[in-house]
Design an enzyme around this catalytic site. Structure first.
Site, PDB file in Angstrom:
ATOM      1  N   HIS A   1       0.940  -1.442  -0.064  1.00  0.00           N
ATOM      2  CA  HIS A   1       0.027   0.045   0.055  1.00  0.00           C
ATOM      3  C   HIS A   1       0.884   1.289  -0.153  1.00  0.00           C
ATOM      4  O   HIS A   1       0.416   2.347  -0.146  1.00  0.00           O
ATOM      5  CB  HIS A   1      -0.969   0.106   1.248  1.00  0.00           C
ATOM      6  CG  HIS A   1      -0.171   0.508   2.388  1.00  0.00           C
ATOM      7  ND1 HIS A   1       0.424  -0.671   3.298  1.00  0.00           N
ATOM      8  CD2 HIS A   1       0.025   1.684   3.085  1.00  0.00           C
ATOM      9  CE1 HIS A   1       1.035  -0.047   4.298  1.00  0.00           C
ATOM     10  NE2 HIS A   1       0.753   1.596   4.194  1.00  0.00           N
TER      11      HIS A   1
HETATM   12  C1  UD1 Z   1      -1.762   5.901   5.676  1.00  0.00           C
HETATM   13  C2  UD1 Z   1      -0.407   6.267   6.183  1.00  0.00           C
HETATM   14  C3  UD1 Z   1       0.598   5.172   6.044  1.00  0.00           C
HETATM   15  C4  UD1 Z   1      -0.017   3.977   6.708  1.00  0.00           C
HETATM   16  C5  UD1 Z   1      -1.382   3.534   5.974  1.00  0.00           C
HETATM   17  C6  UD1 Z   1      -1.946   2.547   6.837  1.00  0.00           C
HETATM   18  C7  UD1 Z   1      -0.056   8.709   5.620  1.00  0.00           C
HETATM   19  C8  UD1 Z   1       0.732   9.795   4.866  1.00  0.00           C
HETATM   20  N1  UD1 Z   1       0.017   7.452   5.219  1.00  0.00           N
HETATM   21  O1  UD1 Z   1      -1.486   5.619   4.266  1.00  0.00           O
HETATM   22  O2  UD1 Z   1       1.383   5.605   6.749  1.00  0.00           O
HETATM   23  O3  UD1 Z   1       0.773   2.796   6.708  1.00  0.00           O
HETATM   24  O4  UD1 Z   1      -2.371   4.941   6.323  1.00  0.00           O
HETATM   25  O5  UD1 Z   1      -2.934   1.880   5.950  1.00  0.00           O
HETATM   26  O6  UD1 Z   1      -0.743   9.245   6.610  1.00  0.00           O
HETATM   27  N2  UD1 Z   1      -8.658   5.114   1.104  1.00  0.00           N
HETATM   28  C9  UD1 Z   1      -9.918   4.869   1.051  1.00  0.00           C
HETATM   29  N3  UD1 Z   1     -10.625   4.251   2.048  1.00  0.00           N
HETATM   30  C10 UD1 Z   1     -10.034   4.900   3.671  1.00  0.00           C
HETATM   31  C11 UD1 Z   1      -8.553   5.328   3.520  1.00  0.00           C
HETATM   32  C12 UD1 Z   1      -8.077   5.602   2.297  1.00  0.00           C
HETATM   33  O7  UD1 Z   1     -10.436   4.515  -0.122  1.00  0.00           O
HETATM   34  O8  UD1 Z   1     -10.609   4.471   4.320  1.00  0.00           O
HETATM   35  C13 UD1 Z   1      -7.804   5.434  -0.063  1.00  0.00           C
HETATM   36  C14 UD1 Z   1      -8.235   6.809  -0.852  1.00  0.00           C
HETATM   37  O9  UD1 Z   1      -8.082   6.735  -2.192  1.00  0.00           O
HETATM   38  C15 UD1 Z   1      -6.938   7.708  -0.472  1.00  0.00           C
HETATM   39  C16 UD1 Z   1      -5.786   6.432  -0.424  1.00  0.00           C
HETATM   40  O10 UD1 Z   1      -6.598   5.462  -0.214  1.00  0.00           O
HETATM   41  O11 UD1 Z   1      -6.582   8.642  -1.270  1.00  0.00           O
HETATM   42  C17 UD1 Z   1      -4.717   6.972   0.516  1.00  0.00           C
HETATM   43  O12 UD1 Z   1      -5.236   7.039   1.931  1.00  0.00           O
HETATM   44  P1  UD1 Z   1      -4.380   7.757   2.743  1.00  0.00           P
HETATM   45  O13 UD1 Z   1      -4.915   8.043   4.171  1.00  0.00           O
HETATM   46  O14 UD1 Z   1      -4.025   9.137   2.303  1.00  0.00           O
HETATM   47  O15 UD1 Z   1      -3.055   6.968   3.077  1.00  0.00           O
HETATM   48  P2  UD1 Z   1      -2.902   5.452   3.205  1.00  0.00           P
HETATM   49  O16 UD1 Z   1      -2.222   4.915   1.743  1.00  0.00           O
HETATM   50  O17 UD1 Z   1      -3.858   4.867   3.770  1.00  0.00           O
END
Ligand code: UD1
Length: 361
Positions: free
Chosen positions: A207
């Protein structure tokens, strides 16, 4: 003592579980603020219910966005909450955008900030998590470090006087859930369709932005997973699904079977049932180590360097080397009964966190 915990993303909910339980055994007031960074039920709700965490007192509902937008949204939304609560401590966890925003908001209001899992470093300044760690550590008043290595990093940055070694709260939760899973007779986890839990399989997650956001690298990683020597249960984070769709990369082929992220106990059961783990997750590397399963990490470096000792974890940054490395690792892996060290502490870190906050309040 009044403490506000700021959480928002899946790994923070895992760390919150033992902390909330430790506070529940005291008379202190513990307020949980969920930023809403993770909003899918698979990444959030099931961790509250599965780990017995009380519902958040406040939900900020910030959702997704670029790093600046997401961090700024938390910063703006949490300001009135901290102003109203005026806690003795704001406790932030790990290295996500919610961590940094919680710390900055508290510092601006002159509220004492404690950072749980302080001092981790990859020394890779392209990782968003690395910016969050360094900035949060330098903003916080109290640095709660999980390992000697983390204490060394903090000392090297001139932060020794604010640092305390408490151990790793992930040990508290992982070993408790492992014992529950064993007591239940290892119920089969909800693995992806096509994975037979009675036959050897590899458990995989992917991820991190540096692996998912470059289409070429993602395609190479997926191709390498396809070529692994055992069936691969790929528990897909929404970011992986979204990026693969955007770049036209099919995940479900070759050895790979795709499933949804698992709740924590399901994940522990899936690791215990697996022949090995392939991941870019920090938490899962450590869970594999604590549960005595070999791990291959799809990154050039790890913050959890202790897992590399004794061959429990191997770094494989080049996807083209993954199938070969996984074969070699399966052939030479330490037997699950081989003891590991205890670099992450004794499973009572959360108690030590509460005591340290009490002493320094
Ligand atoms: C975040 C953390 C990472 C952690 C990870 C665990 C940051 C910079 N990164 O990464 O350190 O290891 O969480 O999972 O804070 N999305 C969904 N549903 C959700 C959440 C996210 O669809 O409930 C999708 C969205 O398209 C979003 C993307 O995932 O744009 C990224 O989510 P984001 O919270 O920005 O970072 P993670 O990749 O989850």
């Amino acid at each position: 003592m009044k403490v506000v915990s700021v959480v928002g993303a899946r790994p923070q909910l895992v760390k919150l579980a033992p902390i909330a339980a430790a506070f529940a055994r005291t008379a202190h007031e513990h307020i949980i603020v969920h930023t809403g960074q993770h909003y899918d039920a698979d990444l959030s709700d099931v961790f509250f219910s599965g780990l017995g965490i009380p519902d958040p007192d406040v939900h900020l509902g910030v959702g997704s966005g670029s790093h600046g937008i997401q961090t700024g949204a938390v910063l703006a939304a949490i300001d009135p909450v901290l102003d109203r609560e005026k806690p003795d401590w704001v406790l932030v966890y790990g290295d996500t955008n919610s961590t940094l925003a919680g710390a900055v908001a508290a510092v601006k209001q002159h509220l004492p900030v404690a950072h749980l899992e302080a001092g981790l470093r990859s020394f890779n300044r392209r990782m968003p998590e690395e910016h969050n760690r360094v900035l949060t550590d330098h903003a916080a008043d109290l640095l709660l470090a999980p390992t000697d290595e983390a204490m060394r990093h903090l000392a090297a940055e001139g932060l020794a006087a604010r640092s305390a070694l408490v151990g790793d709260v992930m040990v508290d939760v992982c070993l408790r859930i492992r014992d529950d899973v064993r007591a239940d007779g290892h119920p089969a986890p909800a693995l992806p369709e096509g994975i037979d839990p009675t036959q050897p399989y590899l458990l995989a997650t992917l991820h991190r932005a540096e692996n998912t956001d470059d289409p070429r690298r993602l395609a190479d990683l997926v191709a390498a997973l396809n070529d692994l020597p055992l069936p691969v249960a790929l528990l897909a984070h929404p970011r992986l699904i979204a990026r693969a769709r955007e770049h036209g990369i099919k995940l479900d082929q070759g050895a790979v079977r795709v499933g949804r992220p698992l709740p924590y106990a399901g994940m522990v059961a899936a690791v215990l049932g697996a022949a090995g783990v392939v991941t870019d997750s920090g938490g899962l590397q450590k869970e594999a180590y604590l549960l005595h399963r070999p791990c291959t990490t799809l990154r050039p470096e790890t913050e959890w360097v202790e897992t590399l000792e004794g061959g429990w974890n191997h770094l494989v940054p080049d996807p083209h080397q993954l199938p070969e490395a996984a074969w070699a690792e399966l052939a030479t892996r330490p037997a699950p009964e081989t003891p590991t060290g205890t670099p992450y502490g004794d499973g009572r870190a959360a108690e030590r966190v509460v005591q340290t906050l009490e002493q320094q309040a």
